[in-house]
Write a protein that holds these residues in place. Structure first.
Motif, PDB file in Angstrom:
ATOM      1  N   GLY A  32      45.918  53.858  42.026  1.00 17.84           N
ATOM      2  CA  GLY A  32      47.298  54.031  42.204  1.00 17.84           C
ATOM      3  C   GLY A  32      47.894  52.354  41.944  1.00 17.84           C
ATOM      4  N   LYS A  33      48.603  51.968  42.832  1.00 19.40           N
ATOM      5  CA  LYS A  33      49.252  50.612  43.051  1.00 19.40           C
ATOM      6  C   LYS A  33      48.033  49.317  43.618  1.00 19.40           C
ATOM      7  N   GLY A  34      47.024  49.823  43.840  1.00 18.01           N
ATOM      8  CA  GLY A  34      46.091  48.867  44.093  1.00 18.01           C
ATOM      9  C   GLY A  34      45.723  48.656  45.597  1.00 18.01           C
ATOM     10  N   ASP A  35      46.342  49.399  46.633  1.00 13.18           N
ATOM     11  CA  ASP A  35      46.240  48.966  48.008  1.00 13.18           C
ATOM     12  C   ASP A  35      44.842  48.952  48.262  1.00 13.18           C
ATOM     13  N   LEU A  36      43.925  49.914  47.963  1.00 16.72           N
ATOM     14  CA  LEU A  36      42.782  50.001  48.542  1.00 16.72           C
ATOM     15  C   LEU A  36      41.666  48.642  47.607  1.00 16.72           C
ATOM     16  N   LEU A  37      42.141  48.143  46.466  1.00 21.73           N
ATOM     17  CA  LEU A  37      41.562  47.232  45.760  1.00 21.73           C
ATOM     18  C   LEU A  37      41.887  46.055  46.271  1.00 21.73           C
ATOM     19  N   ALA A  38      43.335  45.827  46.712  1.00 26.80           N
ATOM     20  CA  ALA A  38      43.519  44.716  47.526  1.00 26.80           C
ATOM     21  C   ALA A  38      42.805  44.392  48.807  1.00 26.80           C
ATOM     22  N   GLU A  39      42.399  45.421  49.649  1.00 25.18           N
ATOM     23  CA  GLU A  39      41.802  45.435  50.581  1.00 25.18           C
ATOM     24  C   GLU A  39      40.379  44.701  50.566  1.00 25.18           C
ATOM     25  N   GLY A  40      39.707  45.645  49.375  1.00 23.27           N
ATOM     26  CA  GLY A  40      38.291  45.257  49.076  1.00 23.27           C
ATOM     27  C   GLY A  40      38.237  43.824  48.375  1.00 23.27           C
ATOM     28  N   LEU A  41      39.147  43.356  47.926  1.00 24.75           N
ATOM     29  CA  LEU A  41      39.116  42.108  47.288  1.00 24.75           C
ATOM     30  C   LEU A  41      39.226  41.131  48.508  1.00 24.75           C
ATOM     31  N   ALA A  42      39.921  41.498  49.619  1.00 28.04           N
ATOM     32  CA  ALA A  42      40.097  40.618  50.640  1.00 28.04           C
ATOM     33  C   ALA A  42      38.887  40.558  51.594  1.00 28.04           C
ATOM     34  N   ARG A  43      37.846  41.725  51.260  1.00 25.97           N
ATOM     35  CA  ARG A  43      36.706  41.812  52.048  1.00 25.97           C
ATOM     36  C   ARG A  43      35.520  41.181  51.097  1.00 25.97           C
ATOM     37  N   GLY A  44      35.789  40.574  50.101  1.00 29.43           N
ATOM     38  CA  GLY A  44      34.817  39.989  49.240  1.00 29.43           C
ATOM     39  C   GLY A  44      34.060  40.857  48.099  1.00 29.43           C
ATOM     40  N   TYR A  45      34.843  42.057  47.759  1.00 33.83           N
ATOM     41  CA  TYR A  45      34.255  42.807  46.747  1.00 33.83           C
ATOM     42  C   TYR A  45      35.042  42.264  44.999  1.00 33.83           C
ATOM     43  N   GLU A  46      34.208  42.541  44.345  1.00 35.99           N
ATOM     44  CA  GLU A  46      34.524  42.293  42.873  1.00 35.99           C
ATOM     45  C   GLU A  46      35.320  43.783  42.636  1.00 35.99           C
ATOM     46  N   VAL A  47      36.550  43.969  42.245  1.00 38.26           N
ATOM     47  CA  VAL A  47      36.924  45.170  42.495  1.00 38.26           C
ATOM     48  C   VAL A  47      37.641  45.531  40.818  1.00 38.26           C
ATOM     49  N   HIS A  48      37.668  46.735  40.641  1.00 38.77           N
ATOM     50  CA  HIS A  48      38.018  47.191  39.135  1.00 38.77           C
ATOM     51  C   HIS A  48      38.682  48.536  39.764  1.00 38.77           C
ATOM     52  N   GLY A  49      39.582  48.913  38.660  1.00 42.15           N
ATOM     53  CA  GLY A  49      40.314  50.333  38.950  1.00 42.15           C
ATOM     54  C   GLY A  49      40.604  50.953  37.814  1.00 42.15           C
ATOM     55  N   LEU A  50      40.712  52.250  38.065  1.00 44.03           N
ATOM     56  CA  LEU A  50      41.275  53.209  36.876  1.00 44.03           C
ATOM     57  C   LEU A  50      42.543  54.039  37.318  1.00 44.03           C
ATOM     58  N   ASP A  51      43.436  54.118  36.541  1.00 33.76           N
ATOM     59  CA  ASP A  51      44.395  55.009  36.796  1.00 33.76           C
ATOM     60  C   ASP A  51      45.223  55.608  35.729  1.00 33.76           C
TER      61      ASP A  51
END
Length: 191
Positions: A98-117
């Motif tokens: 979607g619009k990246g809510d979980l990715l934003a949280e993951g990024l804030a926790r130090g994850y290297e984030v990737h998404g598909l939609d």
């Protein structure tokens, strides 16, 4: 696209449960999988997952409220992954981001984030929000993702949208590390 047998168990016995927006909803007699038959075409799906798919209010305050709810849910998901033994950081893929809510949280926790939609609108909004191009508008089958790469994969409210859930999970497995953690969330018709 007519479904000749169940995509989960290859069973051929089906029962029509009800109609939804002109599509018969069927249940497999063998395993209980519920699916549309026939399946919507790619053209119809692209119309469904347009900008209108994401419930948006014209007022910014309502949009912020919805985003706060989604971010709280994302934090719960990430906490559950850690409690299960998932990496506290590392690589995280969200399918149907979607619009990246979980990715934003993951990024804030130090994850290297990737998404598909599937929605170009959502992918663009997520990339703007995250300040980098980490979300691709594609299915997992279409995306060119590296094998054995992701520590964590989140598929929240996605598997029920796939045409072939077994093939979808096989694709997810290919891109995850052998000790990776998958969080799979799906609604139930019984709720």
């Amino acid at each position: 696209m007519q479904v000749s047998s169940c995509k989960a168990c290859d069973g051929i016995g089906q029962q029509e449960l009800f109609m939804h927006e002109g599509y018969p909803v069927r249940r497999c007699h063998s395993c209980g999988l519920v699916f549309l038959d026939p399946q919507p075409s790619d053209e119809i799906l692209s119309k469904i997952y347009s900008a209108e798919y994401f419930l948006e209010s014209p007022d910014v305050e309502s949009q912020d409220h919805v985003s706060q709810i989604k971010r709280r849910t994302a934090r719960l998901y990430l906490d559950a992954i850690m409690q299960y033994g998932g990496a506290r950081n590392g690589t995280l893929l969200e399918v149907g981001c979607g619009k990246g809510d979980l990715l934003a949280e993951g990024l804030a926790r130090g994850y290297e984030v990737h998404g598909l939609d599937l929605s170009p609108h959502a992918a663009q909004a997520a990339n703007r929000r995250l300040g980098r191009d980490v979300v691709t508008c594609a299915t997992i089958e279409q995306a060119s993702l590296p094998a054995n790469y992701f520590d964590v994969c989140v598929c929240a409210d996605v598997i029920e949208h796939t045409r072939d859930p077994i093939e979808f999970l096989a694709q997810v497995r290919q891109v995850m590390k052998p000790d990776g953690v998958l969080l799979l969330v799906t609604p139930t018709l019984d709720s």
